[in-house]
Design a protein around this motif. Structure first.
Motif, mmCIF file in Angstrom:
data_model
loop_
_atom_site.group_PDB
_atom_site.id
_atom_site.type_symbol
_atom_site.label_atom_id
_atom_site.label_comp_id
_atom_site.label_asym_id
_atom_site.label_seq_id
_atom_site.Cartn_x
_atom_site.Cartn_y
_atom_site.Cartn_z
ATOM 1 N N SER A 8 0.820 -1.203 0.000
ATOM 2 C CA SER A 8 0.000 0.000 0.000
ATOM 3 C C SER A 8 0.859 1.260 0.000
ATOM 4 C CB SER A 8 -0.906 -0.015 1.241
ATOM 5 O OG SER A 8 -1.804 1.060 1.237
ATOM 6 N N SER A 9 0.336 2.284 -0.652
ATOM 7 C CA SER A 9 1.021 3.570 -0.718
ATOM 8 C C SER A 9 0.594 4.465 0.445
ATOM 9 C CB SER A 9 0.674 4.260 -2.040
ATOM 10 O OG SER A 9 1.143 5.583 -2.042
ATOM 11 N N THR A 10 1.551 5.222 0.939
ATOM 12 C CA THR A 10 1.253 6.160 2.028
ATOM 13 C C THR A 10 1.103 7.583 1.533
ATOM 14 O OG1 THR A 10 3.593 6.463 2.487
ATOM 15 C CG2 THR A 10 2.426 4.782 3.775
ATOM 16 N N GLY A 11 1.246 7.798 0.262
ATOM 17 C CA GLY A 11 1.073 9.162 -0.233
ATOM 18 C C GLY A 11 2.070 9.510 -1.303
ATOM 19 N N GLY A 12 2.960 10.401 -0.999
ATOM 20 C CA GLY A 12 3.830 10.856 -2.059
ATOM 21 C C GLY A 12 5.196 11.323 -1.645
ATOM 22 N N GLY A 13 5.693 10.917 -0.522
ATOM 23 C CA GLY A 13 7.057 11.238 -0.169
ATOM 24 C C GLY A 13 7.238 12.336 0.862
ATOM 25 N N ASN A 14 6.171 12.881 1.382
ATOM 26 C CA ASN A 14 6.261 13.874 2.453
ATOM 27 C C ASN A 14 6.374 13.109 3.763
ATOM 28 O OD1 ASN A 14 5.435 15.501 4.661
ATOM 29 N ND2 ASN A 14 4.485 16.956 3.265
ATOM 30 N N LYS A 15 7.578 13.048 4.335
ATOM 31 C CA LYS A 15 7.874 12.170 5.462
ATOM 32 C C LYS A 15 6.871 12.266 6.622
ATOM 33 C CE LYS A 15 11.179 9.754 7.975
ATOM 34 N NZ LYS A 15 10.422 8.582 8.330
ATOM 35 N N PRO A 16 6.612 13.443 7.183
ATOM 36 C CA PRO A 16 5.655 13.463 8.304
ATOM 37 C C PRO A 16 4.270 12.952 7.888
ATOM 38 C CG PRO A 16 6.865 15.524 8.212
ATOM 39 C CD PRO A 16 7.211 14.755 6.961
ATOM 40 N N ASP B 177 3.591 10.845 5.300
ATOM 41 C CA ASP B 177 3.691 9.406 5.051
ATOM 42 C C ASP B 177 3.696 8.617 6.350
ATOM 43 O OD1 ASP B 177 3.729 9.792 2.328
ATOM 44 O OD2 ASP B 177 5.871 9.402 2.092
ATOM 45 N N ASP B 178 4.425 9.090 7.339
ATOM 46 C CA ASP B 178 4.467 8.400 8.635
ATOM 47 C C ASP B 178 3.082 8.344 9.264
ATOM 48 O OD1 ASP B 178 7.184 8.025 8.320
ATOM 49 O OD2 ASP B 178 7.753 9.649 9.689
ATOM 50 N N SER B 179 2.356 9.441 9.186
ATOM 51 C CA SER B 179 1.008 9.500 9.749
ATOM 52 C C SER B 179 0.067 8.544 9.011
ATOM 53 C CB SER B 179 0.476 10.933 9.673
ATOM 54 O OG SER B 179 -0.861 10.992 10.096
ATOM 55 N N VAL B 180 0.126 8.557 7.692
ATOM 56 C CA VAL B 180 -0.728 7.675 6.893
ATOM 57 C C VAL B 180 -0.376 6.218 7.173
ATOM 58 C CG1 VAL B 180 -1.314 6.951 4.544
ATOM 59 C CG2 VAL B 180 -1.178 9.383 5.109
ATOM 60 N N ARG B 181 0.913 5.910 7.277
ATOM 61 C CA ARG B 181 1.358 4.540 7.576
ATOM 62 C C ARG B 181 0.746 4.060 8.893
ATOM 63 N NH1 ARG B 181 6.241 5.489 7.430
ATOM 64 N NH2 ARG B 181 6.631 4.850 5.288
ATOM 65 N N GLU B 182 0.803 4.891 9.908
ATOM 66 C CA GLU B 182 0.238 4.512 11.209
ATOM 67 C C GLU B 182 -1.276 4.339 11.127
ATOM 68 O OE1 GLU B 182 1.967 3.406 13.801
ATOM 69 O OE2 GLU B 182 3.648 3.703 12.414
ATOM 70 N N GLN B 183 -1.946 5.200 10.374
ATOM 71 C CA GLN B 183 -3.398 5.075 10.208
ATOM 72 C C GLN B 183 -3.748 3.775 9.488
ATOM 73 O OE1 GLN B 183 -5.101 8.624 8.396
ATOM 74 N NE2 GLN B 183 -3.650 9.891 9.547
ATOM 75 N N LYS B 184 -2.984 3.429 8.471
ATOM 76 C CA LYS B 184 -3.247 2.198 7.733
ATOM 77 C C LYS B 184 -2.971 0.970 8.591
ATOM 78 C CE LYS B 184 -3.028 3.869 3.041
ATOM 79 N NZ LYS B 184 -2.698 3.534 1.666
ATOM 80 N N GLU C 213 -5.319 -3.485 11.742
ATOM 81 C CA GLU C 213 -5.503 -4.098 13.056
ATOM 82 C C GLU C 213 -6.975 -4.075 13.469
ATOM 83 O OE1 GLU C 213 -4.281 -2.980 17.563
ATOM 84 O OE2 GLU C 213 -2.640 -2.972 16.097
ATOM 85 N N ASP C 214 -7.635 -2.947 13.281
ATOM 86 C CA ASP C 214 -9.051 -2.815 13.647
ATOM 87 C C ASP C 214 -9.940 -3.787 12.886
ATOM 88 O OD1 ASP C 214 -8.313 -0.749 15.347
ATOM 89 O OD2 ASP C 214 -9.112 0.844 14.053
ATOM 90 N N HIS C 215 -9.529 -4.147 11.671
ATOM 91 C CA HIS C 215 -10.311 -5.064 10.845
ATOM 92 C C HIS C 215 -9.767 -6.491 10.874
ATOM 93 C CE1 HIS C 215 -11.726 -1.168 9.449
ATOM 94 N NE2 HIS C 215 -12.831 -1.809 9.113
ATOM 95 N N ASP C 216 -8.859 -6.742 11.816
ATOM 96 C CA ASP C 216 -8.303 -8.078 12.034
ATOM 97 C C ASP C 216 -7.661 -8.659 10.773
ATOM 98 O OD1 ASP C 216 -7.675 -10.175 13.775
ATOM 99 O OD2 ASP C 216 -9.445 -11.328 13.171
ATOM 100 N N ILE C 217 -6.995 -7.794 10.016
ATOM 101 C CA ILE C 217 -6.283 -8.228 8.815
ATOM 102 C C ILE C 217 -4.820 -8.381 9.198
ATOM 103 C CG2 ILE C 217 -5.629 -7.611 6.458
ATOM 104 C CD1 ILE C 217 -8.333 -6.094 6.313
ATOM 105 N N ARG C 218 -4.348 -9.631 9.176
ATOM 106 C CA ARG C 218 -3.025 -9.933 9.722
ATOM 107 C C ARG C 218 -1.976 -10.273 8.681
ATOM 108 N NH1 ARG C 218 -6.001 -13.749 13.343
ATOM 109 N NH2 ARG C 218 -6.995 -12.405 14.876
ATOM 110 N N PHE C 219 -2.251 -10.014 7.428
ATOM 111 C CA PHE C 219 -1.240 -10.285 6.411
ATOM 112 C C PHE C 219 -0.059 -9.350 6.616
ATOM 113 C CE2 PHE C 219 -5.220 -11.375 4.028
ATOM 114 C CZ PHE C 219 -4.995 -12.738 3.984
#
Length: 108
Positions: free
Chosen positions: A24-32, A34-41, A46-52
């Motif tokens: 999955s993509s977190t956006g476009g290279g803006n570090k703060p 991307d980090d935020s989007v990564r944590e949200q994803k 986790e909330d949807h019990d997807i463990r891949f």
């Protein structure tokens, strides 16, 4: 309903005897950002019990770094599917779970 598609696909993919990863993509290279989007994803998975296992890249153009000749990607971006195919992978353009499942069954 999109969330029911996710649950159905997750249950189906868990039953298969093939490696499955979330790419999955977190956006476009803006570090703060991307980090935020990564944590949200991560939280969403986790909330949807997807463990891949999951791999997050800083933009969809980086997904092709994971292409292998036997690697199939399910993606809702035509551009990503075209790039995946050009790089030697197998793209499956996702519109809805029923259609995706029908096509996926041809490959497994």
């Amino acid at each position: 309903d999109w969330s029911s598609d996710v649950c159905s696909s997750d249950l189906y993919l868990r039953k298969l005897d093939i490696p499955v990863k979330i790419l999955s993509s977190t956006g476009g290279g803006n570090k703060p950002y991307d980090d935020s989007v990564r944590e949200q994803k991560k939280q969403w998975l986790e909330d949807h019990d997807i463990r891949f296992d999951h791999i997050f890249v800083p933009g969809k153009k980086y997904k092709i770094n994971y292409v292998k000749s036997d690697a199939l990607i399910i993606d809702d971006s035509h551009a990503t599917c075209e790039a995946w195919k050009t790089a030697g992978g197998i793209p499956l353009y996702h519109t809805d779970w029923d259609t995706t499942l029908t096509i996926l069954k041809m490959y497994i």
